[in-house]
Design a protein around this motif. Structure first.
Motif, PDB file in Angstrom:
ATOM      1  N   ALA A   1       0.832  -1.208   0.000  1.00 48.56           N
ATOM      2  CA  ALA A   1       0.000   0.000   0.000  1.00 48.56           C
ATOM      3  C   ALA A   1       0.865   1.256   0.000  1.00 48.56           C
ATOM      4  O   ALA A   1       0.544   2.234  -0.676  1.00 48.56           O
ATOM      5  CB  ALA A   1      -0.950  -0.002   1.189  1.00 48.56           C
ATOM      6  N   VAL A   2       1.964   1.240   0.720  1.00 42.57           N
ATOM      7  CA  VAL A   2       2.861   2.401   0.761  1.00 42.57           C
ATOM      8  C   VAL A   2       3.464   2.646  -0.619  1.00 42.57           C
ATOM      9  O   VAL A   2       3.513   3.786  -1.100  1.00 42.57           O
ATOM     10  CB  VAL A   2       3.972   2.211   1.826  1.00 42.57           C
ATOM     11  N   GLU A   3       3.909   1.588  -1.280  1.00 39.16           N
ATOM     12  CA  GLU A   3       4.469   1.721  -2.627  1.00 39.16           C
ATOM     13  C   GLU A   3       3.424   2.257  -3.596  1.00 39.16           C
ATOM     14  O   GLU A   3       3.717   3.117  -4.430  1.00 39.16           O
ATOM     15  CB  GLU A   3       5.001   0.376  -3.112  1.00 39.16           C
ATOM     16  N   ALA A   4       2.193   1.767  -3.490  1.00 34.16           N
ATOM     17  CA  ALA A   4       1.113   2.226  -4.364  1.00 34.16           C
ATOM     18  C   ALA A   4       0.799   3.699  -4.109  1.00 34.16           C
ATOM     19  O   ALA A   4       0.597   4.476  -5.049  1.00 34.16           O
ATOM     20  CB  ALA A   4      -0.124   1.366  -4.160  1.00 34.16           C
ATOM     21  N   LEU A   5       0.765   4.097  -2.846  1.00 33.11           N
ATOM     22  CA  LEU A   5       0.503   5.503  -2.514  1.00 33.11           C
ATOM     23  C   LEU A   5       1.611   6.413  -3.021  1.00 33.11           C
ATOM     24  O   LEU A   5       1.346   7.538  -3.463  1.00 33.11           O
ATOM     25  CB  LEU A   5       0.356   5.683  -1.001  1.00 33.11           C
ATOM     26  N   THR A   6       2.837   5.950  -2.961  1.00 34.61           N
ATOM     27  CA  THR A   6       3.954   6.741  -3.474  1.00 34.61           C
ATOM     28  C   THR A   6       3.747   7.042  -4.949  1.00 34.61           C
ATOM     29  O   THR A   6       3.907   8.184  -5.390  1.00 34.61           O
ATOM     30  CB  THR A   6       5.291   5.994  -3.254  1.00 34.61           C
ATOM     31  N   SER A   7       3.375   6.037  -5.721  1.00 36.15           N
ATOM     32  CA  SER A   7       3.131   6.230  -7.149  1.00 36.15           C
ATOM     33  C   SER A   7       1.919   7.128  -7.387  1.00 36.15           C
ATOM     34  O   SER A   7       1.973   8.059  -8.191  1.00 36.15           O
ATOM     35  CB  SER A   7       2.918   4.878  -7.837  1.00 36.15           C
ATOM     36  N   ALA A   8       0.821   6.855  -6.702  1.00 35.05           N
ATOM     37  CA  ALA A   8      -0.413   7.621  -6.908  1.00 35.05           C
ATOM     38  C   ALA A   8      -0.245   9.079  -6.505  1.00 35.05           C
ATOM     39  O   ALA A   8      -0.809   9.981  -7.141  1.00 35.05           O
ATOM     40  CB  ALA A   8      -1.560   6.994  -6.127  1.00 35.05           C
ATOM     41  N   GLY A   9       0.539   9.333  -5.465  1.00 39.84           N
ATOM     42  CA  GLY A   9       0.746  10.697  -4.996  1.00 39.84           C
ATOM     43  C   GLY A   9       1.336  11.601  -6.060  1.00 39.84           C
ATOM     44  O   GLY A   9       1.109  12.813  -6.057  1.00 39.84           O
ATOM     45  N   ALA A  10       2.072  11.009  -7.003  1.00 42.18           N
ATOM     46  CA  ALA A  10       2.709  11.791  -8.061  1.00 42.18           C
ATOM     47  C   ALA A  10       1.690  12.391  -9.038  1.00 42.18           C
ATOM     48  O   ALA A  10       1.991  13.382  -9.701  1.00 42.18           O
ATOM     49  CB  ALA A  10       3.709  10.918  -8.828  1.00 42.18           C
ATOM     50  N   ILE A  11       0.503  11.808  -9.142  1.00 44.64           N
ATOM     51  CA  ILE A  11      -0.481  12.323 -10.104  1.00 44.64           C
ATOM     52  C   ILE A  11      -1.803  12.734  -9.457  1.00 44.64           C
ATOM     53  O   ILE A  11      -2.725  13.141 -10.150  1.00 44.64           O
ATOM     54  CB  ILE A  11      -0.760  11.316 -11.244  1.00 44.64           C
ATOM     55  N   ALA A  12      -1.889  12.643  -8.146  1.00 43.86           N
ATOM     56  CA  ALA A  12      -3.135  13.004  -7.458  1.00 43.86           C
ATOM     57  C   ALA A  12      -3.231  14.523  -7.319  1.00 43.86           C
ATOM     58  O   ALA A  12      -2.380  15.141  -6.695  1.00 43.86           O
ATOM     59  CB  ALA A  12      -3.206  12.334  -6.093  1.00 43.86           C
ATOM     60  N   SER A  13      -4.263  15.096  -7.918  1.00 44.46           N
ATOM     61  CA  SER A  13      -4.510  16.538  -7.793  1.00 44.46           C
ATOM     62  C   SER A  13      -5.264  16.785  -6.479  1.00 44.46           C
ATOM     63  O   SER A  13      -5.669  15.836  -5.808  1.00 44.46           O
ATOM     64  CB  SER A  13      -5.347  17.015  -8.978  1.00 44.46           C
ATOM     65  N   PRO A  14      -5.486  18.039  -6.121  1.00 39.19           N
ATOM     66  CA  PRO A  14      -6.252  18.313  -4.894  1.00 39.19           C
ATOM     67  C   PRO A  14      -7.673  17.729  -4.919  1.00 39.19           C
ATOM     68  O   PRO A  14      -8.249  17.485  -3.871  1.00 39.19           O
ATOM     69  CB  PRO A  14      -6.289  19.844  -4.830  1.00 39.19           C
ATOM     70  N   GLN A  15      -8.220  17.492  -6.110  1.00 40.43           N
ATOM     71  CA  GLN A  15      -9.574  16.949  -6.207  1.00 40.43           C
ATOM     72  C   GLN A  15      -9.607  15.425  -6.351  1.00 40.43           C
ATOM     73  O   GLN A  15     -10.678  14.826  -6.320  1.00 40.43           O
ATOM     74  CB  GLN A  15     -10.318  17.566  -7.409  1.00 40.43           C
ATOM     75  N   THR A  16      -8.468  14.798  -6.533  1.00 46.36           N
ATOM     76  CA  THR A  16      -8.408  13.354  -6.754  1.00 46.36           C
ATOM     77  C   THR A  16      -8.662  12.583  -5.469  1.00 46.36           C
ATOM     78  O   THR A  16      -8.114  12.912  -4.423  1.00 46.36           O
ATOM     79  CB  THR A  16      -7.029  12.944  -7.314  1.00 46.36           C
ATOM     80  N   ARG A  17      -9.495  11.549  -5.580  1.00 48.05           N
ATOM     81  CA  ARG A  17      -9.668  10.605  -4.474  1.00 48.05           C
ATOM     82  C   ARG A  17      -8.867   9.361  -4.826  1.00 48.05           C
ATOM     83  O   ARG A  17      -8.916   8.883  -5.955  1.00 48.05           O
ATOM     84  CB  ARG A  17     -11.143  10.240  -4.297  1.00 48.05           C
ATOM     85  N   VAL A  18      -8.140   8.847  -3.851  1.00 41.99           N
ATOM     86  CA  VAL A  18      -7.345   7.637  -4.033  1.00 41.99           C
ATOM     87  C   VAL A  18      -7.905   6.578  -3.093  1.00 41.99           C
ATOM     88  O   VAL A  18      -8.107   6.838  -1.908  1.00 41.99           O
ATOM     89  CB  VAL A  18      -5.848   7.879  -3.725  1.00 41.99           C
ATOM     90  N   VAL A  19      -8.183   5.402  -3.643  1.00 48.37           N
ATOM     91  CA  VAL A  19      -8.694   4.292  -2.842  1.00 48.37           C
ATOM     92  C   VAL A  19      -7.724   3.131  -2.986  1.00 48.37           C
ATOM     93  O   VAL A  19      -7.334   2.783  -4.097  1.00 48.37           O
ATOM     94  CB  VAL A  19     -10.099   3.846  -3.317  1.00 48.37           C
ATOM     95  N   ILE A  20      -7.337   2.547  -1.854  1.00 46.68           N
ATOM     96  CA  ILE A  20      -6.456   1.384  -1.867  1.00 46.68           C
ATOM     97  C   ILE A  20      -7.163   0.220  -1.205  1.00 46.68           C
ATOM     98  O   ILE A  20      -7.663   0.336  -0.090  1.00 46.68           O
ATOM     99  CB  ILE A  20      -5.137   1.669  -1.135  1.00 46.68           C
ATOM    100  N   GLU A  21      -7.214  -0.897  -1.935  1.00 51.41           N
ATOM    101  CA  GLU A  21      -7.690  -2.144  -1.340  1.00 51.41           C
ATOM    102  C   GLU A  21      -6.475  -2.820  -0.724  1.00 51.41           C
ATOM    103  O   GLU A  21      -5.410  -2.889  -1.338  1.00 51.41           O
ATOM    104  CB  GLU A  21      -8.313  -3.050  -2.401  1.00 51.41           C
TER     105      GLU A  21
END
Length: 180
Positions: A128-148
């Protein structure tokens, strides 16, 4: 596996014929999309670690404007394409399938913005940490990120500028929702 709601409701998806791929259960997908509610309609979605494509196809079924599937395994990429073809899915939404690991795919996407990033990495302790690291690079202030993730492996409260707003547990699995 079947589509829970929307245009393709009740339609069956092809499942993997090999070990090592853990599709999101119908029940957990239904929980996810019930939480997201009408926000999915018109959204641009990234389905990371896409596996069978069930999450992204469910998003298309419920009215997502576009879905980008990211999957490293070539067998799973073929399975996603077969599932999309069998449903005639995404004729207007034009789904994109990227065969790569999540970090490489995000580099290729070159700053493309998504309204929703849904990630289903392997149920390993640090995945999950690795996935969040990648997602954080393209998440805008309006982006919702969901991790299973596995319920026994809680992801961090915050990482790469993303803050966990909610976690929902269903059996051995959990969904954690992040915002900027």
């Amino acid at each position: 596996m079947r589509i829970v709601a929307g245009e393709y409701r009740g339609r069956t998806l092809k499942s993997p014929t090999w070990d090592g791929l853990r599709p999101t259960s119908d029940r957990l997908r239904e929980t996810l999309f019930n939480i997201l509610g009408p926000a999915i309609r018109g959204a641009h979605v990234l389905d990371g670690y896409a596996g069978t494509g069930a999450i992204g196809i469910e998003a298309l079924s419920r009215g997502a404007a576009s879905v980008t599937f990211v999957e490293r395994d070539p067998r799973a990429v073929k399975l996603i394409a077969a599932n999309l073809d069998a449903l005639g899915a995404g004729v207007g939404a034009k789904p994109v399938i990227i065969r790569a690991g999540l970090a490489d795919a995000i580099t290729r996407l070159g700053g493309q913005v998504f309204d929703l990033i849904i990630l289903d990495p392997p149920y390993a302790h640090d995945a999950a940490v690795e996935a969040l690291t990648s997602a954080g690079a393209i998440a805008s202030p309006q982006t919702r990120v969901v991790i299973e993730h596995a319920a026994r492996h809680a992801p961090p409260d915050a990482h790469t500028g993303l803050r966990r707003a909610r976690t929902v547990t269903a059996g051995d699995s959990a969904l954690s929702f992040y915002e900027r």
